[in-house]
Design an enzyme around this catalytic site. Sequence first.
Site, short mmCIF file in Angstrom:
data_model
loop_
_atom_site.label_atom_id
_atom_site.label_comp_id
_atom_site.label_asym_id
_atom_site.label_seq_id
_atom_site.Cartn_x
_atom_site.Cartn_y
_atom_site.Cartn_z
N GLY A 89 0.81 -1.22 0.00
CA GLY A 89 0.00 0.00 0.00
C GLY A 89 0.84 1.26 0.00
O GLY A 89 2.07 1.22 -0.16
N GLN A 90 0.16 2.40 0.20
CA GLN A 90 0.84 3.69 0.09
C GLN A 90 1.94 3.85 1.15
O GLN A 90 3.05 4.23 0.84
CB GLN A 90 -0.18 4.83 0.23
CG GLN A 90 0.39 6.19 -0.13
CD GLN A 90 -0.43 7.35 0.41
OE1 GLN A 90 -1.38 7.16 1.16
NE2 GLN A 90 -0.07 8.55 0.03
N ASP A 113 0.66 -8.80 2.09
CA ASP A 113 -0.43 -8.00 1.55
C ASP A 113 -1.44 -8.96 0.93
O ASP A 113 -1.10 -10.09 0.60
CB ASP A 113 0.11 -7.04 0.48
CG ASP A 113 -0.79 -5.84 0.27
OD1 ASP A 113 -0.43 -4.74 0.73
OD2 ASP A 113 -1.86 -5.99 -0.36
N ILE A 114 -2.66 -8.47 0.77
CA ILE A 114 -3.68 -9.30 0.12
C ILE A 114 -3.37 -9.44 -1.37
O ILE A 114 -3.77 -10.39 -2.02
CB ILE A 114 -5.09 -8.73 0.36
CG1 ILE A 114 -6.17 -9.76 0.05
CG2 ILE A 114 -5.32 -7.43 -0.41
CD1 ILE A 114 -7.53 -9.44 0.64
N TYR A 117 -14.85 5.13 7.97
CA TYR A 117 -13.40 5.06 8.21
C TYR A 117 -13.04 5.71 9.56
O TYR A 117 -12.34 5.11 10.38
CB TYR A 117 -12.70 5.78 7.06
CG TYR A 117 -11.20 5.88 7.18
CD1 TYR A 117 -10.40 4.75 7.11
CD2 TYR A 117 -10.59 7.12 7.34
CE1 TYR A 117 -9.02 4.86 7.20
CE2 TYR A 117 -9.22 7.24 7.41
CZ TYR A 117 -8.43 6.11 7.35
OH TYR A 117 -7.07 6.22 7.42
#
Length: 314
Positions: free
Chosen positions: A12-13, A35-36, A143
């Site tokens: 990710g980021q 990670d997925i 979120y």
Amino acid sequence: MPETILIIGSEGQVGTDLAESLREVHGSSNVVCCDIRPHTRERAAHGPYAELNVLEREEIAEVFSKYKPTVIYHLAAMLSATAEMNPKTGWELNMDGLFNIFDAAIEYGTKRVFWPSSIAVFGPNTPREHTPQYCVMDPNTVYGISKLAGERYCEYYHKRWGLDVRSLRYPGLIGWKAQPGGGTTDYAVDIFHQALKNGKYTSFLSAGTYLPMMYMDDAVRATIQITDAPADQIRIRSSYNLSGFSFDPAELAAEIKKHLPHFEMDYKPDNRQAIADSWPSSIDDEAARSDWGWDPEYDLPKMVAEMLTRLSSK
Ligand code: SER
């Protein structure tokens, strides 16, 4: 004994930058990325990688019993804009994923866990400027609600089961190595790509929308610093306010224009505007500074110069 570090959400980021920094310091073989998503070719060539869905307890058990991580960075989450489109899945990933990792950390005797919270824990009745560490928190996005609940669980797991959890409330993060994944602050990354490619950008947030932001190098430094700090320096076991600098889309565009004089920007606010309007415009991070010595290095001009240089040579 070297630490065995597990990064969950390594593609990710934040994970992309964090993995690179940690592998430089600790050696690639001591930093397990998962990670997925299937790994990027580059990452796999550099060290251990496992595909992992944080909602699958069996997969977690496999990874934990194989690598026996001593330190975990649990970054897998659904960000604000994407979670508003998938509220149930967002809640499930952000909360059940957290419980699964915390429970495994206790079961396998992990020493320390880092988990990121966000400025999204604040809401419309929070003081907007220099938002203090402790104040009204009434997030109105899935979120933000999941991050606030997660913070309370960080403190709870620490008090109840002695899990050494450390956490930061990330501002919007700006980096050049990876694309952001569905947040409200993503415009501040997209703008650089579009400015270099097309010389113009349409902002989905309006002029005057000030938000707390941070350059990725500072965010990675803060993340490693709080995770490595002696336990007695971590007085706050929910999550620390963390600040870099604040700007609105117009100020960012003006700073980019200093380097690219022909750059043009217009505005077409969408549903993300309401999310941004419910968040602080600046953050008071005094506790992070005094407890474990936080001190950011980047301001707006330095970040913009660095982003443009790095992306142009990429
Ligand atoms: N950058 C995140 C988002 O916009 C906030 O933590 O969702």
